[in-house]
Design an enzyme around this catalytic site. Sequence first.
Site, PDB file in Angstrom:
ATOM      1  N   GLN A 109       0.829  -1.215   0.000  1.00 13.50           N
ATOM      2  CA  GLN A 109       0.000   0.000   0.000  1.00 13.50           C
ATOM      3  C   GLN A 109       0.862   1.263   0.000  1.00 13.50           C
ATOM      4  OE1 GLN A 109      -2.365  -1.490   3.585  1.00 13.50           O
ATOM      5  NE2 GLN A 109      -3.919  -0.339   2.462  1.00 13.50           N
ATOM      6  N   HIS A 161      -6.233  -9.358   7.205  1.00 18.38           N
ATOM      7  CA  HIS A 161      -6.474  -8.340   6.173  1.00 18.38           C
ATOM      8  C   HIS A 161      -5.137  -7.830   5.598  1.00 18.38           C
ATOM      9  CE1 HIS A 161      -8.623  -4.553   4.664  1.00 18.38           C
ATOM     10  NE2 HIS A 161      -7.334  -4.257   4.543  1.00 18.38           N
TER      11      HIS A 161
END
Length: 167
Positions: free
Chosen positions: A51, A135
């Site tokens: 990310q 996650h």
Amino acid sequence: MRSIRIFGSPGLRSVSRDVDPAADASLLGELLPEMDRLLTEEEGIGLAAPQAGENIRVFILETSMLPSLCGHRVFVNPKLEAYGPPSRREEGCLSVPGIYEPVTRPSLLRISALDPSGIRFELELDGMAARAAQHENDHLDGILFVDRLGALRRKLLRSKLQKLAGG
Ligand SMILES: [Zn+2]
């Protein structure tokens, strides 16, 4: 300064490589403070290296929100074993802004990882910590939480996701 990759970025869909704590020391030295900064600025609970623009197997979790981590904030080359009864709870993602959907995952987790200095540690997690680690670990395999929704929910989200991807 790094920024957060948003849905549609090809880097979010790549399988990340293992970290070599010695060879990658200077990369980690630059990356981890940036990930800390991004996570704090965005008030997130976790952030994975892909990310932040780096496809290596690292994620961080917000220890102040997850006391069961016993202060372990950085997870390098994590190995996860999820088990136990499934639980369903709403998730969001800094790379998928504005979308919050319930996701079903195993409720318990064994995790083994290296800390930034290359020392292995192991934790047994449940609740929010087990969910957050699963996650973030998904990001290392190019998986986003919206991939784990049912076909109908994904269909309903399709136009929102296309907008995020700029298409
Ligand atoms: Zn995420």
